[in-house]
Design a protein around this motif. Structure first.
Motif, mmCIF file in Angstrom:
data_model
loop_
_atom_site.group_PDB
_atom_site.id
_atom_site.type_symbol
_atom_site.label_atom_id
_atom_site.label_comp_id
_atom_site.label_asym_id
_atom_site.label_seq_id
_atom_site.Cartn_x
_atom_site.Cartn_y
_atom_site.Cartn_z
ATOM 1 N N TYR A 279 0.803 -1.223 0.000
ATOM 2 C CA TYR A 279 0.000 0.000 0.000
ATOM 3 C C TYR A 279 0.835 1.271 0.000
ATOM 4 O O TYR A 279 0.297 2.374 -0.186
ATOM 5 N N GLY A 280 2.151 1.148 0.215
ATOM 6 C CA GLY A 280 2.994 2.338 0.227
ATOM 7 C C GLY A 280 2.731 3.207 1.443
ATOM 8 O O GLY A 280 2.127 2.783 2.425
ATOM 9 N N ASN A 281 3.184 4.442 1.398
ATOM 10 C CA ASN A 281 2.991 5.390 2.495
ATOM 11 C C ASN A 281 1.674 6.132 2.286
ATOM 12 O O ASN A 281 1.549 6.934 1.364
ATOM 13 N N ARG A 282 0.688 5.897 3.166
ATOM 14 C CA ARG A 282 -0.663 6.411 2.903
ATOM 15 C C ARG A 282 -1.224 7.267 4.032
ATOM 16 O O ARG A 282 -2.437 7.508 4.076
ATOM 17 N N GLY A 283 -0.376 7.689 4.970
ATOM 18 C CA GLY A 283 -0.860 8.571 6.031
ATOM 19 C C GLY A 283 -1.940 7.901 6.866
ATOM 20 O O GLY A 283 -1.807 6.750 7.280
ATOM 21 N N ASP A 284 -3.068 8.634 7.101
ATOM 22 C CA ASP A 284 -4.139 8.063 7.928
ATOM 23 C C ASP A 284 -5.288 7.512 7.077
ATOM 24 O O ASP A 284 -6.377 7.236 7.592
ATOM 25 N N GLU A 285 -5.065 7.332 5.776
ATOM 26 C CA GLU A 285 -6.085 6.743 4.904
ATOM 27 C C GLU A 285 -6.378 5.307 5.341
ATOM 28 O O GLU A 285 -5.464 4.515 5.547
ATOM 29 N N VAL A 286 -7.645 4.980 5.498
ATOM 30 C CA VAL A 286 -8.036 3.620 5.888
ATOM 31 C C VAL A 286 -7.965 2.718 4.658
ATOM 32 O O VAL A 286 -8.575 2.990 3.631
ATOM 33 N N LEU A 287 -7.221 1.629 4.785
ATOM 34 C CA LEU A 287 -6.949 0.744 3.655
ATOM 35 C C LEU A 287 -7.470 -0.658 3.921
ATOM 36 O O LEU A 287 -7.403 -1.161 5.045
ATOM 37 N N ASP A 288 -7.999 -1.294 2.885
ATOM 38 C CA ASP A 288 -8.331 -2.718 2.974
ATOM 39 C C ASP A 288 -7.876 -3.391 1.686
ATOM 40 O O ASP A 288 -7.174 -2.790 0.864
ATOM 41 N N GLU A 289 -8.291 -4.628 1.497
ATOM 42 C CA GLU A 289 -7.784 -5.406 0.365
ATOM 43 C C GLU A 289 -8.206 -4.826 -0.984
ATOM 44 O O GLU A 289 -7.575 -5.134 -2.015
ATOM 45 N N ALA A 290 -9.223 -4.006 -1.012
ATOM 46 C CA ALA A 290 -9.680 -3.405 -2.268
ATOM 47 C C ALA A 290 -8.934 -2.115 -2.612
ATOM 48 O O ALA A 290 -9.108 -1.566 -3.703
ATOM 49 N N SER A 291 -8.079 -1.633 -1.706
ATOM 50 C CA SER A 291 -7.365 -0.378 -1.920
ATOM 51 C C SER A 291 -6.268 -0.540 -2.971
ATOM 52 O O SER A 291 -5.679 -1.614 -3.127
ATOM 53 N N GLU A 292 -5.978 0.552 -3.671
ATOM 54 C CA GLU A 292 -4.918 0.551 -4.673
ATOM 55 C C GLU A 292 -3.547 0.460 -3.997
ATOM 56 O O GLU A 292 -3.379 0.821 -2.830
ATOM 57 N N GLY A 293 -2.567 -0.009 -4.764
ATOM 58 C CA GLY A 293 -1.218 -0.101 -4.248
ATOM 59 C C GLY A 293 -0.514 1.248 -4.247
ATOM 60 O O GLY A 293 -0.979 2.222 -4.846
ATOM 61 N N GLY A 294 0.639 1.296 -3.562
ATOM 62 C CA GLY A 294 1.413 2.516 -3.480
ATOM 63 C C GLY A 294 2.393 2.636 -4.627
ATOM 64 O O GLY A 294 2.356 1.870 -5.597
ATOM 65 N N ASP A 295 3.329 3.600 -4.487
ATOM 66 C CA ASP A 295 4.246 3.871 -5.591
ATOM 67 C C ASP A 295 5.707 3.931 -5.148
ATOM 68 O O ASP A 295 6.559 4.430 -5.885
ATOM 69 N N ASN A 296 6.025 3.439 -3.950
ATOM 70 C CA ASN A 296 7.434 3.454 -3.539
ATOM 71 C C ASN A 296 8.097 2.101 -3.823
ATOM 72 O O ASN A 296 7.485 1.207 -4.419
#
Length: 466
Positions: A279-296
């Motif tokens: 998921y990369g670095n996403r701050g306080d965004e709530v993430l689950d399995e449907a979330s997009e991946g990060g870019d690092n």
């Protein structure tokens, strides 16, 4: 000699409790995480059998050899220390039925210190507290293991192949699966050194870089669990290290998935390691399995790691990716590295402390893998993280409370970057607020929802009533 007694209550028939204790995985499962015990040999519950391990006494590791005697199958066994740090140690484990669905273990230990004249007046602060925590931990671990095993009593035991079996998670996973009655084989490289207590375990030897089997057969396994990859926090990152971090995951995964896809008797299930670094670095965004991946860097590595398992999917093998968070145990990983600064009172906010740490107890890591293995509907991506992620500042505060240490001394992010380089940003200063939605929806219930209770159990800091 002083006598220590403890009674553990179990919501299981006495036969099931005895069977668990007499399993090949029980000894490793029952050792408290904070004690730094290294198993060497696990003796069966038979007269004359010996259990050997190394235990930390202060900064020194000492070997302990215990010999079983006066064993009555299903009722009682004793172990007497024949070599070790105590002047004497004789331990009776008596298994007592309560009714058809519950039982007790009455532990009685007669002991003395090497300098016997010190035994009586030092016992309250040298031995008793440590033994209280140890037996409370044992009771909880045995009960929770038995409960998780019983959830799948209606299903046959499996033949399981595990790669990465000598790692932190792999060693405990193999021990649990063996205690649960599964037939466990380890997938190893020619250079792999098995832990001493697993030296006689069944193995299949392969070249993970070339993708060839050297000795043994991959056919006929029900489940293959793949836990591969060089440690991401073991060494400072440079171009060569980052390449190893990626290739040690993608190449073996692709090779294994391809081998499995072309077998005459492929497995029904392939569980492949992964990580929430996706998921990369996403701050306080709530993430689950449907979330997009990060870019690092880590996000790209995990994406390619997961894609490497595609040959198994194409072959019709039920495939699940296990996106693991920060595994909390003093035996290794992040918590082990945090203990020293925390004990020194330097476990405060790092880089501001607002970044989220999505953690999971070692117990839940093992039980969740078993749940995925035994639940046919589970396929696709699963976050293996506790349902209550914390900011780094909250994480540090919980550690300070459990360890009774201050947790307010800050560590600026630029200091970490000087010390650790790029790795500091990705592993410490970045964060993800990840929820295990699909795992919970599949029916999994967590052993540890909240960090404080997890830390108290694994660090031997439980609040005991006796």
């Amino acid at each position: 000699m002083p006598t220590y007694e403890h009674i553990g209550d179990f919501e299981m028939p006495v036969e099931r409790v005895w069977q668990w204790y007499d399993s090949p995985g029980a000894f490793r499962r029952i050792m408290p995480e904070w004690e730094g015990i290294s198993p060497i040999q696990a003796g069966a519950l038979k007269n004359g059998e010996e259990t050997k391990f190394k235990v930390s006494i202060g900064p020194i590791k000492q070997q302990w050899i215990a010999r079983h005697h006066d064993v009555v199958d299903g009722e009682v066994f004793h172990d007497r220390m024949v070599k070790g740090p105590f002047g004497a140690w004789d331990h009776e484990h008596r298994f007592l039925p309560v009714d058809g669905t519950s039982s007790k273990i009455h532990d009685t230990v007669q002991w003395k210190l090497p300098f016997h004249m010190l035994t009586w007046w030092t016992a309250p602060f040298t031995v008793k507290g440590r033994m209280d925590q140890m037996f409370a931990y044992r009771t909880q671990r045995v009960q929770s293991d038995l409960s998780r095993i019983a959830m799948f009593d209606h299903m046959p035991r499996q033949k399981v192949l595990v790669s990465g079996s000598t790692g932190l998670i792999g060693m405990q996973l193999c021990a649990f699966l063996a205690a649960a009655g599964h037939d466990v084989t380890r997938l190893v490289r020619p250079t792999t050194r098995l832990p001493p207590d697993a030296s006689n375990d069944s193995v299949v030897v392969w070249d993970d870089v070339k993708g060839t089997v050297i000795d043994g057969d991959l056919n006929g396994f029900d489940t293959v669990i793949h836990l591969a990859g060089a440690g991401i926090g073991d060494k400072r990152w440079n171009k060569k290290r980052k390449e190893l971090i990626e290739t040690s995951r993608t190449v073996p995964t692709r090779n294994l998935a391809t081998l499995l896809a072309n077998l005459n008797q492929p497995p029904k299930t392939f569980l492949s390691g992964s990580a929430i670094g996706f998921y990369g670095n996403r701050g306080d965004e709530v993430l689950d399995e449907a979330s997009e991946g990060g870019d690092n860097f880590l996000a790209g590595t995990v994406r390619r790691w997961e894609e490497s398992a595609q040959p198994a999917v194409d072959a019709g093998i039920r495939t699940a990716w296990m996106r693991t968070g920060i595994v909390v145990t003093p035996m290794g990983g992040a918590l082990k590295k945090l203990l020293l600064p925390a004990n020194l009172g330097a476990g405060g906010p790092v880089g501001g402390g607002k970044q989220y740490y999505s953690w999971v107890s070692l117990d839940d890591q093992i039980y969740a893998i078993h749940h995925l293995m035994m639940t046919p509907k589970c396929e696709g991506r699963f976050n293996l993280t506790a349902p209550n992620p914390l900011t780094q500042k909250q994480f540090a505060k919980a550690m300070g409370k459990v360890m009774r240490r201050p947790a307010f001394a800050p560590l600026p992010g630029f200091v970490l970057k000087i010390l650790l380089g790029e790795m500091a940003q990705s592993l410490v200063l970045d964060g993800q607020r990840v929820l295990p939605n699909r795992l919970v929806e599949s029916g999994y219930s967590f052993q540890h929802d909240h960090l404080e209770a997890c830390l108290r159990q694994c660090l031997g800091k439980q609040k005991l009533t006796r």
